[in-house]
Design an enzyme around this catalytic site. Structure first.
Site, short mmCIF file in Angstrom:
data_model
loop_
_atom_site.label_atom_id
_atom_site.label_comp_id
_atom_site.label_asym_id
_atom_site.label_seq_id
_atom_site.Cartn_x
_atom_site.Cartn_y
_atom_site.Cartn_z
N GLY A 57 46.55 20.49 28.93
CA GLY A 57 47.86 21.13 28.90
C GLY A 57 47.69 22.58 28.49
CB VAL A 83 44.73 23.66 24.21
CG1 VAL A 83 45.81 24.72 24.38
CG2 VAL A 83 45.22 22.54 23.30
CE LYS A 84 44.68 24.81 32.89
NZ LYS A 84 45.35 24.41 34.16
CB VAL A 85 43.21 29.37 25.84
CG1 VAL A 85 43.43 30.75 25.27
CG2 VAL A 85 43.58 28.29 24.83
#
Length: 221
Positions: A57, A83-85
Site C-alpha cells: 500500500g 509501504v510504497k514510498v
C-alpha cells in the site's frame, strides 16, 4: 521469479490467487480510487484473500514526516504490509527511518539505476522500476533491467527488484530472463499470459478426436 498482481480489485485478486498465479499484491492511490474503496478497509480485504504474501500500500505525502506517518498507519494494519514510498529525497529519508523501525518499504517510481541504488542504500526492502512509462517516452525499459541485473549480480544487496508498469507478457518474460526477482502484473496481462492460439487449437482438436472415437464405438455424447 515471483509474480504479484497490480490491482485493488478484490475479484481480480481472488481469481488470480485461486489460479495459483500470485504470491503478493501491489496497489496505489489511483487503483484504490478507481475502486471507490477506503484504503485501510481494502487492504484488510486483500490480506484476507492473499494469506501468505506481501501486500503493498502507498503512503501519501511529499515530506519525510508525512510519508513516515502514513507508513506507520498502514504498517499497523498487518505485519505483511509493505509501504510504497516515492523515490525522492524526502522519500529516501522516510525509507531510512522506516527501516530502523522494522517497517518494510517499496521505493516506487524508479526510472534509473542511480535511483535504485540510492533506494537500496537507504534500506528499501524493494524497488520498483516502471517499465511501461519508460517505453512511453522512448527509453528502452529492458536496458534499465539489464543495468539492475548487472549491478545486483556484483553486490550483496538485500533489496528485491519488482518490475512494475507491466504492459505485456513480453515485459514479464524479459524481466524473468534477466533474473529480476518479482514482476507485478495487471490482471488482464496475467490472463494474457495463460493464452496461446495453439493451445486453443489443440484443445479443440483433442475434443473433436475424442468425440469421433466415441461415435465409432457407438457411444453417445
Amino acid at each position: 521469479m515471483k509474480l504479484f498482481i497490480d490491482t485493488a480489485n478484490v475479484a481480480e485478486i481472488r481469481e488470480a490467487w485461486d489460479m495459483g498465479m500470485i504470491c503478493g499484491v501491489t496497489t496505489n492511490p489511483s487503483l484504490i480510487a478507481r475502486e471507490g474503496a477506503d484504503l485501510e478497509e481494502r487492504m484488510r480485504e486483500i490480506l484476507s484473500i492473499v494469506t501468505d504474501g506481501p501486500i503493498n500500500g502507498e503512503a501519501i505525502g511529499t515530506s519525510a514526516e508525512e510519508l513516515t506517518a502514513g507508513a506507520r498507519k498502514l504498517a499497523r494494519i498487518d505485519s505483511r504490509i509493505v509501504v510504497k514510498v516515492p523515490m525522492t529525497q524526502e522519500g529516501l529519508k522516510a525509507i531510512r527511518t522506516l527501516k530502523a523501525e522494522g517497517i518494510k518499504t517499496n521505493a516506487t517510481l524508479v526510472f534509473s539505476a542511480a535511483q535504485g541504488l540510492l533506494a537500496a542504500r537507504a534500506g528499501a526492502s524493494y524497488i520498483s522500476p516502471f517499465l511501461g512509462r519508460l517505453d512511453d517516452i522512448g527509453q528502452p525499459s529492458e536496458a534499465l533491467l539489464e543495468a539492475f541485473a548487472d549491478i545486483w549480480s556484483m553486490y550483496d544487496l538485500e533489496t528485491e527488484i519488482i518490475a512494475a508498469s507491466i504492459r505485456s507478457p513480453e515485459h514479464v518474460v524479459s524481466a524473468a530472463r534477466l533474473g529480476i526477482h518479482i514482476a507485478t502484473v495487471p490482471y488482464k496481462i496475467l490472463l494474457a499470459m495463460t493464452e496461446h492460439p495453439l493451445t486453443d487449437a489443440g484443445i479443440k482438436r483433442f475434443e473433436a478426436d475424442w468425440q469421433d472415437a466415441l461415435k465409432k464405438r457407438g457411444q453417445s455424447t
